[in-house]
Every structure is written in C-alpha cells, then in structure tokens.
Design an enzyme around this catalytic site. Sequence first.
Site, short mmCIF file in Angstrom:
data_model
loop_
_atom_site.label_atom_id
_atom_site.label_comp_id
_atom_site.label_asym_id
_atom_site.label_seq_id
_atom_site.Cartn_x
_atom_site.Cartn_y
_atom_site.Cartn_z
N SER A 21 -10.04 -0.44 6.93
CA SER A 21 -9.45 -0.22 5.61
C SER A 21 -8.77 -1.43 4.98
CB SER A 21 -8.44 0.93 5.68
OG SER A 21 -9.10 2.17 5.63
N SER A 75 -9.74 2.05 2.74
CA SER A 75 -8.82 2.79 1.91
C SER A 75 -7.82 1.90 1.14
CB SER A 75 -8.04 3.78 2.76
OG SER A 75 -7.23 3.10 3.70
N LYS A 103 0.85 -1.20 0.00
CA LYS A 103 0.00 0.00 0.00
C LYS A 103 0.88 1.24 0.00
CE LYS A 103 -4.00 2.00 2.49
NZ LYS A 103 -4.88 1.85 3.67
#
Lengths: 473, 499
Positions: free
Chosen positions: B182, B158, B83
């Site tokens: 997330s 996210s 990420k």
Amino acid sequence: MSDFDESEWETVIGLEVHAELATRTKLFSSAPNEFGGEPNTNIDPVTLGLPGALPVLNEQAVELAIRVGLALHCTVQRSIFARKNYFYPDQAKNYQISQFDLPINIDGWIELPDGKRIGIERAHLEEDTGKSTHIGGGGRIHEADYSLVDYNRCGVPLLEIVGRPDLRNGDDAKAYVSELRAILVAVGASDGKMEEGSMRVDCNVSVRRRGETEFGTRCEVKNINSLRSLGRAINYEAARHVALIEAGEKVEQQTRHWDESEGRTHKLRSKEEADDYRYFPEPDLVELDPSAEWIERVRSELPSLPAQRRHDLVDRTGATPAQAGLIVERGLDALCIAAVDLGADGSRVVTHAEHNLADPRAVDLTPENLAKLTEMETGGDLSATQAKQVIAEMVETGASPVDIAKAHGFEAMDTDALATTVDEVIAANPDEWQRYCDGDGKLTGFFVGQVMKATKGQADGKAVSALLNARKS
Amino acid sequence: MTHDGATTYPTATAIAEAVAGGTLSASAVLDAHLARTAASEGTIHAFNHTDDDAARQRANEIDARVSAGEDVGPLAGVPIVIKDNICTKGVPTTCSSRMLDGWIPPYDATVVRKLAAAGAVTVGKANMDEFAMGSSTENSAFGPTLNPRDTTRVPGGSSGGSAASVAAGFAPVALGSDTGGSIRQPAAFCGLVGVKPTYGLVSRLGLIAFGSSLDQIGPLTHTVADAALVLDVISGHDSGDSTSLPTPAPRVSAHLDDGVAGLRVGLVRELMGDGIAPEVLASVNQAAEALVAAGAIVEEVSLPTIDYSLSAYYIIAPAEASSNLSRYDGVRYGLRVDAPTTGEMMERTRTQGFGDEVKRRIMLGTYALSAGYYDAFYGTAQRVRAVIRGDFDAVYNNVDVLLTPTTPTTAFKLAEKVSDPMAMYMNDICTIASNLVGQPSMSVPFGLDSDGLPIGVQLMAPTLGETTMFAAAAVLEAAQPLGSQLGSPRTLVANEGGL
C-alpha cells in the site's frame, strides 16, 4: 449432603477460578487497577480499545502469575497470547486477550489440608471485561431498554486457574477454593475476595455411576459468589444430573447460572449455542518467555505456603492435620511454633489456638506470653477455666498472663485447701456421692461443678477429678 | 490533466536545509504548497481533511524558533501529509470510513510525534482505501483520489491520497502504511519513492490496525534522499509498541553514497514473467543494467514459493482484520446507528458503517478463523508464510538485495478493476511477500511506459537491510531515465521561485 444415593453415584468436579491480580496497573496498559471508583474513571485508550491503541504487557502481572504458578507446583513455560473473539459491549475491542495454546503455567497441583492432591491443568493470564448494567427488560441485554457499561474493570489482569476434574464432593471443592485463596493471598498475588469479585469460581459438574471410568456429560455453573454457594450449587447440579439419568434422560452439555435465592441453576446456553471464539495468536504482542533466572529468583522469594506451614505445625507441635488446617488459616502457626520453641507444651498451645483464638487480633499475641500462659497452666497456677479467661484478655489487651491472673486474684489453690473443699462438697451431697460411688459416671461433672462453684473457678478440674476418684475407693 | 513531466517540486531535503539555514521561511514553503493544493485538490481529492490555519500557525512557530536560533530538527518547515489511518491528536482520523467519520483521536501516533519534534508541518490527512483495504483508493467512503500524472487513472492504494498529494506538489513528503504493497504500489503509480521498512522498525502505535503482523508505516517522497531523511526520523524503538524492534535503527541517510560496487543483486525469476507488462519488465532489466554499470553483480534467483504469498496473505490479513475491526460496533465511538437492542444496534452500525470491500475481508477472515476451518486456512497460511520466509533466507545467502517490478502494470484506469476483486488483488503479487516475511522493500521510479506513466521497480532486502537497499536505490535514482519522477534534489533560495 446430597439428594441422591452417594453409594451408587459419584460426582466429578473441576473448577475454573479467575483471580484478579493485585497489580498497580492493568494487564496491557497504565490505567490503574483499582476496585470501586466512579464508573469509567480508570480507563485509557487501550482500555477503551480506541483505534490505534496497542497493548503492552504488564511485567508485574507476569511476575505474580509466575509466583502463583510456582506455588501451585506448575511448570512455567514459554507462552503466547491469543485473541478470543466475541461481541459484547463490556469487551471494548470485542476480543479478549487471553492465553490459549501455550499458557504461562501448566501441570501443577494443590494439596488440600487432608492431604489430597488436586491437579492443576493450567494457570494463564488474561484480561478482565468491563461491567454491563442492563436497564429494563429484566436486566437481560436482549430485552433491555438500554445498557450502561463501566470499563473500570476492563483490562484488569486475571489469572485463570483451571483445575483438573479431581474433586468428588462439595466439601473438597470448598477446601480447594479455600486453599487456592490462601495460596494467592500468601504469595501476594490477589486479595482473594470472592465478595468483591476478585476471585470468581466457575464449576464444572458431572456424575457417573461408581466404578465407571468415563466421565459423564458436564455442565458449567457460573455466578458462584461464595464458598457456601459453591457447595450448594454442586449438590444441586449433581442431584439434577442423577435425576435426569435415573429418569432415562440425557444430561445436555450446558452453561448454567446459579441462582442463590432460588437455590437452583438455570440454563444459560447449550454447547451448540456457544460462541465460536476464533482464537488466533495476538499479533500485537510478542511471545512471553521468562528467563530461567527470573523464574528462579521468583521461586527463591516465595514465602512459606499453607501446605508447608501445616506440615511444619504438625511436626513441631503435634497438631492434628485438621487443627493445623484451622490454625494456618488463622495465621497462628508461626506463633504456636515460636511458643513451643520457648518451651511451651505443644498440645496446650494447639488447643488454645484451636478453641480460644478465633479472634483475628490473636495474631498479635507474643510467643512469650502464650508460652508463659501454658507454663502457668502446667504448673497448676491456673485452672482451665481461668486460663480461658486470661487468654481472652491477652488478646483483648495484650497484657501478660501473669498480670492478668494477678489482677483477678487467680492463684493456685494448695492441694490441702482443695481436698478440704472436696470433702465439704461430698458431705453436703450424700445421696449423689453414694450414686457416684455406685458407678454413676455422670455425677463426676456434678461434683466438679460444685467444687468449682465453691472455689469460684479457681480449682483445677483435673485435680478435682483425681481427688474425687481417690475418695471413692 | 496529464502531467507534462517537466515540472519539478522542491525536495524535503532542500526545504529543511533552506529553512534551518534561514534562507527560506517555513511559512513561504507552506504557502507555495497550499497554493498548489488550492489549485488542484478539487480535481485530485488527495485529502480527507486539511487545516490551513493550523498549518500556518505551525509554520510561523517554526520560523520564530529558527529566528531565535533554535535547531528545529531535520525536517525544519517540511510540509507533510499523513495518511488518514494514522492518529493525529485533535484532528479527525477516519480511515476513509463512514465508521470513523468525525472521530477525533485524543493522541498522536508515535510517528506523528516524531515528525513534529523534527520540525515538520502537517498539512492534511490523506484519502485512502477504507481501512487500507484496496489498491486504487476507490474504496474510500469519501470518493476516489485521482492520479496527478493522469487524472483518468487511479493513484494506486491504499495510500493513494498520500501518493497523489506528493505527486501533485501538495507536500514533498507523505506518510503511508503498507500491509501488502500500500505504499510501494501507489509510489510506483505516481512516480515516487515509497518505502516499506522492516517490520518493527517504525512504531505502529497510533496506526489504526488492518493486518497487525503486516502493517508498517513508511514515507512516500520524490527522492531516495528524502525517503531516507524521513525514515531516519520516524524509525526507532517504541516501548508503546510491543512488536517494535529493540535494536537500534539503521541510519539510512548516512549510507546513500555507499554505492553498489560488488553488491550481489538477485532478479527474482518468478516475478519476471507471466502477468507482468513487457514495458515494466523492460524497466526492471534496464534497472539491473544500471546496477551492473555501477559495479553490482546481478544474477537470477528463484523464490519458488512466492506464488503462494497472495493466497497466504489473503487469509492472514483478513483474519487479523476481522478481529481488528470488531471494535467498531457503535458502543464507544464513531458511527452509531440506533436500534431497539444492543445487538441490532451493532449489526446496523456495522452494516452501514463499512463498505463492501471491508465487509468482504471481514467475512473472509471470520471464516478463515472459524472452528473447523482454522487449521486448513489460517494454520496453513502461517505455515506457508514460514516456508516463504525460508525461501527468502536461502536467497539472501547468495545475494544482498532483490530487484523486481513493483507492480505488474502501470496505473490502471478508474473503475477498471473495481468490480473484479481478484484482478485488484493480483496487483499486489510483487509486493506482498515482503510484508509476509517482515523484511524491507521500496519502490523507486524507473522509466515511463508508452502512455507516459511512471514505472516503479522494487528493491527488497533482508531484515534491517535498509542501508544496503537505500544505497542501491540511490544508484537507480541517479541512473533513471528522464521523467520517471517529479522531484529533483537541488538547492533552494527564496527568490529562485522554485517552490
């Protein structure tokens, strides 16, 4: 000295002292904690607040904070760190990690050399900021053409020592800072150098009419870089407050800047303009809860502190508190006590330490030599004048007083020879002698001086006085 | 592109075994994944950054070491996606924000170091909601990521880029970060396993902070075993993260076959009613039955204060974020928008550098911490947090794990909720509490809805209860209805064509 009527007005002073702790590395990272150096060389991701960097508490800083806390008679408690949020370029994260609700040290006191106790509210850990230089625009950030930031100092551990408003005049404030500095140095927590900024003093000043119990509105004065400035700033600020009140105006709570060259303070901001720091517990750190064992170990390792050393000196040598203050400050207390232990006369030792040993090298004198010197004085082998010369050379060369006296040919005059000289001086100055005999005390000095001159300083002043007195009757 | 549900991708477990065993080269594994990326990344937009050459070089290095007889680690040759809020040395790390566009970290996050040491091959940095604030990956400054299961839908967020990259077969493993769901929510939306470990189990050093007291890094994978494999690599104490737990990390992989016989499972009443789609509830009930069939005891439990978790979260997370994000000021790194004074420069930089959702949360957080409001907002939220923790403690006196929906619905359409922050925030209703209490939770695929979209169920466990949680997850995985997930554990050989 104040520019207002001190019988009517009382000044109330509370000091906040920031001391840089003498750690190897910064408070929350392994970047070096060193003064000087090329700008932005003692930095790392934590110092610069890079994304993803995390603080890790420096154990040595905690140990030093505990040492200072114990030396200030504080309670060392479970504490937490908090973020103090404000935007400023020299604060890399735009928040400072400090302690707010729960500081590591609370509720202590400092004893001044005259015996007064000044309360300590708290002594907490926090990180220092970097240094900004604003180019153009009079050196202020808002008008500058550009600004430069050096992050070398950013993250250096500070102990903020917040004193209670127990001080009442500039001299006590100076004594407080000196004493605090002596403690910091004694426990090895800081070098206490105000001129290098490793010890910085902010000063809260207010005034009130004598007899009032409520405090007046205070102003905080920043940029005090020496003890002399501290005294001047307090006196200036107190006088400013008194003048305002006497003119029927109110003192506004402000932060003010001391200008050393102008000898006055300038307003930086009022209370309303102060930042809202939005303190909240620092989520990147866990609570700091030093174990009882740790605290007791630190306590057991504390060196003897200035106040204790002064008490010891008074007890062992008969020094006055004022003398003790000076002698401990010079670091000569152990020497004096050791000399007395060797049989030296306490009063002579203390007198030497007070008047003849201002030279920093005096700490290297041996108690044996100092004791021998006082013994030679007591035994009449050296006059006071000679002793002063000998001790100066002892400091200079480290030689023994016996050798120095011998080299100068200082020997005790025998009493007969001295009496003869006194008689000769009396005979040579009949008018003065008559006036002396008529009770003109000022002439004692004249005759002693004449005898000294005749004996090239070898005579003992006291013995001469005694002979003169004997001849008079 | 709607996925037909038939394609399977190789698992990390199978790849690592084959690469370490010399039956498959890391380079061949990588090429197969890069080919899939080349084919559909243009549609999906899972990545902010890829460097195929660097990945190939890394794969070659793994192959050379395997040839030399070295043990290259438990993730030998496994392609992995990181990420874009996790720092990678020398590789741009942007948090999908203009503020950090082009910023190159001078260090690797601890998890990245651990993955490299375990033999993994990083293939790219995944798109995300800006600074991890969002539930759809639509808040990325670089454009949204699409859900590979249905490209008209969001992948969740996210960690949407992380989830999409695994679902699309760009890599068998991605790391995400989870502050309020997330990892788990995108895992549910994309039909993956997603794990939010116990707070402090995985180092946050090098994770760009959003809500420091809530953030945890965790894996997104096709299978429970892969998630366990990755978690075992990245967990463990890190002296560089003061909030890292000093206790030894549980070895989750060793407990996957523990089963659930006698395990007490709580169905949380408050998360089984209003606002949860019927098909999602049906999956949770079906999952409960599967656990019962495997010997577990399922009972209804109550977390009476869980309804307050959303409110507490939307004070605490923005408060911490408002402070964490104040370092982005144009002075030292990242975006700088010049202006006549330093103050204006900071202002313009932050005005142009942050997107709307980030600004919204900075303002929320700043307000919640300001003088006069601190106690009413932040103080109350922290007290609520403590009360919720008390509720969980009480429940765990009676049950071992909790079973809930991961999300109220399956993946929603792009742009459906982007203009309605409250509707977006409600997406986190099931996931937020475990961040507030710092306890582990994971989403496991369990069934499809009538649109063929994957449904995720959530398991929660007490602090460091990962082994029990994973054992239950393994049982659910084995019992899951056909098509809920894309990967399947199987043995790979070079000529099988299964890459």
